[in-house]
Design an enzyme around this catalytic site. Sequence first.
Site, PDB file in Angstrom:
ATOM      1  N   LYS A  58      87.493  12.200  18.576  1.00  0.00           N
ATOM      2  CA  LYS A  58      88.618  12.267  19.513  1.00  0.00           C
ATOM      3  C   LYS A  58      88.802  13.681  20.035  1.00  0.00           C
ATOM      4  O   LYS A  58      89.055  13.894  21.229  1.00  0.00           O
ATOM      5  CB  LYS A  58      89.894  11.774  18.823  1.00  0.00           C
ATOM      6  CG  LYS A  58      89.868  10.284  18.500  1.00  0.00           C
ATOM      7  CD  LYS A  58      90.991   9.880  17.566  1.00  0.00           C
ATOM      8  CE  LYS A  58      90.869   8.412  17.166  1.00  0.00           C
ATOM      9  NZ  LYS A  58      91.859   7.997  16.160  1.00  0.00           N
ATOM     10  N   GLN A 102      96.665   8.630  12.181  1.00  0.00           N
ATOM     11  CA  GLN A 102      95.332   8.123  11.857  1.00  0.00           C
ATOM     12  C   GLN A 102      95.371   7.216  10.628  1.00  0.00           C
ATOM     13  O   GLN A 102      95.926   7.570   9.594  1.00  0.00           O
ATOM     14  CB  GLN A 102      94.382   9.309  11.592  1.00  0.00           C
ATOM     15  CG  GLN A 102      92.939   8.908  11.367  1.00  0.00           C
ATOM     16  CD  GLN A 102      92.285   8.334  12.612  1.00  0.00           C
ATOM     17  OE1 GLN A 102      92.485   8.828  13.710  1.00  0.00           O
ATOM     18  NE2 GLN A 102      91.506   7.280  12.442  1.00  0.00           N
ATOM     19  N   ASP A 127      98.028   4.313  20.930  1.00  0.00           N
ATOM     20  CA  ASP A 127      97.268   3.306  20.179  1.00  0.00           C
ATOM     21  C   ASP A 127      97.784   1.896  20.444  1.00  0.00           C
ATOM     22  O   ASP A 127      97.147   0.913  20.062  1.00  0.00           O
ATOM     23  CB  ASP A 127      97.350   3.583  18.667  1.00  0.00           C
ATOM     24  CG  ASP A 127      96.173   4.395  18.160  1.00  0.00           C
ATOM     25  OD1 ASP A 127      95.102   4.331  18.786  1.00  0.00           O
ATOM     26  OD2 ASP A 127      96.329   5.093  17.142  1.00  0.00           O
TER      27      ASP A 127
END
Length: 370
Positions: A58, A102, A127
């Site tokens: 990322k 995460q 997300d």
Amino acid sequence: HEEGRDSCAMVQLLDGKEVSHVVLEGLKARVQGMAVQPHLHVITVGQDVGSQVFVKQKRLAAEKVGLRFSQSSLPEETTLSELREVILSCNREKTLHGLIVQLPLPAALRDHERTVLNLVSPMKDVDCFHPTNFGQLALDDPIFLPATPAGILRMLQHYGIETKGKRCVIIGKSNIVGKPLGLIMSREMGPACTVNLCDQFTENIEDITRQADILVIAAGKHHLLKDPKVLRADGQVVVVDVGIHRVQNAEGKTVVQGDVDFKAISPHCRWITPVPGGVGPMTVACLMEQVVEAASLQQPTAALDLEVVKRVIGSESKDVRLHFSEILSLMTAMDENFDVETFDTALKGLVDSSGQVGLHDFVEWTFASG
């Protein structure tokens, strides 16, 4: 060694590396024309090896596109209360547009995963894990798209694979891939697939997979799909492998493989994704798209004339409505110490089926709650 390099001549690869490059180059040009630099922040808890790899991917993609990337690395023993404070602090940061916690969380926090994800402001939830954003997706009016499902669709579109009226079978019902992909692929205005969601309890699953025009394996089980007999007999199926597993090969070397046994399955497909180099790069690229979109959506909020807002709230009209996420972003902009979690919970009773709140109802609720 990558799976997919010994395939037969008939099958064609859905090359996620190639398509992600196209996506990222387009984003780079878009970011250069923006008045603000989109900013992605990732919160990690503990030292999960897989997470470290994903976060690095990322970061590299963000740097390639021209996004700002930052990270909060918290120790394994971080408590729920401590993690909550970090998330709420990020929510209040006006220059931070996309926020990711995460996964997976450490064992001590795993039972609180849903609580943790709900803390992220919907306007920064790139997300698409927050109930508000997932609900908007279910209502066919998405604010953000989950990165992996979006990446799969983008790959199919890039290679001109027909989806309208086709049977899409998805093995796996996770909130990250299976469920949102089912929602996206079944959208009547496109892709317009007929979708079957299957899991370990699905009876006669082979009869279903044999009808699949597009077969997505997202079960998280190494080489779950290894028998060509469960595929349609004409060899025209499109197989998308979402799995990623680090395993030892016959020589004792650690390699990355998927939920699909590529060598066994690829000779019986029309298209197939390799692992690595298929869905993974597309997930990262489409996540960057969501960060850029978040930055664009948050710009008008930052420039809101509060006097205009006051006049709207004071309007005699009973029909003035705003989306829940717009009110949430406005309140955060007005008060950097605003308690997002309490607001999110308390206001749910005022939100209608489309995710909107009447301003007069909101004002009455505000005064009633002090």
